[in-house]
Design an enzyme around this catalytic site. Structure first.
Site, PDB file in Angstrom:
ATOM      1  N   ASN A  41      46.033  27.119  68.295  1.00 51.52           N
ATOM      2  CA  ASN A  41      46.215  27.474  66.891  1.00 51.52           C
ATOM      3  C   ASN A  41      45.095  26.856  66.059  1.00 51.52           C
ATOM      4  O   ASN A  41      44.629  25.745  66.332  1.00 51.52           O
ATOM      5  CB  ASN A  41      47.602  27.085  66.369  1.00 51.52           C
ATOM      6  N   GLU A  43      44.527  26.226  62.146  1.00 47.12           N
ATOM      7  CA  GLU A  43      45.113  26.276  60.810  1.00 47.12           C
ATOM      8  C   GLU A  43      44.035  26.300  59.739  1.00 47.12           C
ATOM      9  O   GLU A  43      42.858  26.031  60.002  1.00 47.12           O
ATOM     10  CB  GLU A  43      46.051  25.076  60.608  1.00 47.12           C
ATOM     11  N   CYS A  52      47.171  31.986  65.331  1.00 47.66           N
ATOM     12  CA  CYS A  52      47.978  31.406  66.401  1.00 47.66           C
ATOM     13  C   CYS A  52      47.185  31.322  67.716  1.00 47.66           C
ATOM     14  O   CYS A  52      46.201  32.040  67.912  1.00 47.66           O
ATOM     15  CB  CYS A  52      49.213  32.256  66.655  1.00 47.66           C
ATOM     16  N   GLU A  54      48.048  32.369  70.679  1.00 46.95           N
ATOM     17  CA  GLU A  54      48.089  33.599  71.481  1.00 46.95           C
ATOM     18  C   GLU A  54      47.021  34.589  71.025  1.00 46.95           C
ATOM     19  O   GLU A  54      46.341  35.225  71.823  1.00 46.95           O
ATOM     20  CB  GLU A  54      49.465  34.266  71.363  1.00 46.95           C
ATOM     21  N   CYS A  86      55.258  34.061  67.972  1.00 47.03           N
ATOM     22  CA  CYS A  86      55.777  34.533  66.683  1.00 47.03           C
ATOM     23  C   CYS A  86      55.748  36.057  66.632  1.00 47.03           C
ATOM     24  O   CYS A  86      55.176  36.723  67.501  1.00 47.03           O
ATOM     25  CB  CYS A  86      54.969  33.924  65.531  1.00 47.03           C
ATOM     26  N   CYS A  89      52.247  37.727  66.716  1.00 44.85           N
ATOM     27  CA  CYS A  89      51.621  37.694  68.043  1.00 44.85           C
ATOM     28  C   CYS A  89      52.298  38.672  68.996  1.00 44.85           C
ATOM     29  O   CYS A  89      51.635  39.308  69.814  1.00 44.85           O
ATOM     30  CB  CYS A  89      51.645  36.279  68.609  1.00 44.85           C
TER      31      CYS A  89
HETATM   32 ZN   LIG Z   1      51.744  33.840  66.487  1.00 45.92          ZN
END
Ligand SMILES: [Zn+2]
Length: 132
Positions: A41, A43, A52, A54, A86, A89
């Site tokens: 990830n 940010e 993210c 993925e 999530c 993703c």
């Molecule tokens: Zn995600």
């Protein structure tokens, strides 16, 4: 392969740029040619710009010309409360991965590895088929 992907995801999770949440996530995506693509990830102070693990892994693979994938491992959280992909993703993965593709997820540490499929995580995925 499941354990290899989880181990790779745990290693790359250490590189997560997560100064706001301190929630490290790593992903290891297996392409059908056997190559493994890693992501963490990333940010941002503008939270909506965060990417993210993925999608980081998937986008790296796509940029390298890969289009078919056979499994993904995602790690984050704890053994008792592991991260799973999530919603964004799940949708992005569904663009390139079959609903039968295995999805492994686990905490950053611990022995529990959950196994599911992309289709179980995202039933009735939007395919855009009517746009073609
Ligand atoms: Zn995600």
């Amino acid at each position: 392969m499941k354990q290899k992907l989880i181990s790779a995801a745990r290693e790359v999770a250490k590189n997560a740029y997560c100064k706001y949440s301190n929630y490290h996530v790593g992903a290891a995506l297996l392409a059908d040619d056997g190559t493994i693509w890693l992501g963490c990830n990333v940010e941002n102070s503008s939270f909506g710009a965060t990417n993210c693990a993925e999608r980081t892994a998937l986008f790296s693979a796509i940029a390298a010309g890969k289009r078919k994938f056979s499994a993904i491992a995602v790690v984050g959280g704890t053994d008792a409360e592991p991260a799973s992909p999530c919603g964004i993703c799940r949708q992005v993965l569904s663009e390139f991965c079959s609903s039968e593709m295995p999805v492994y997820f686990a905490g950053l540490e611990g022995d529990t590895i959950h196994t599911t499929t992309l289709g179980e995580l995202l039933p009735l995925a939007f395919s855009g088929a009517n746009l073609e």
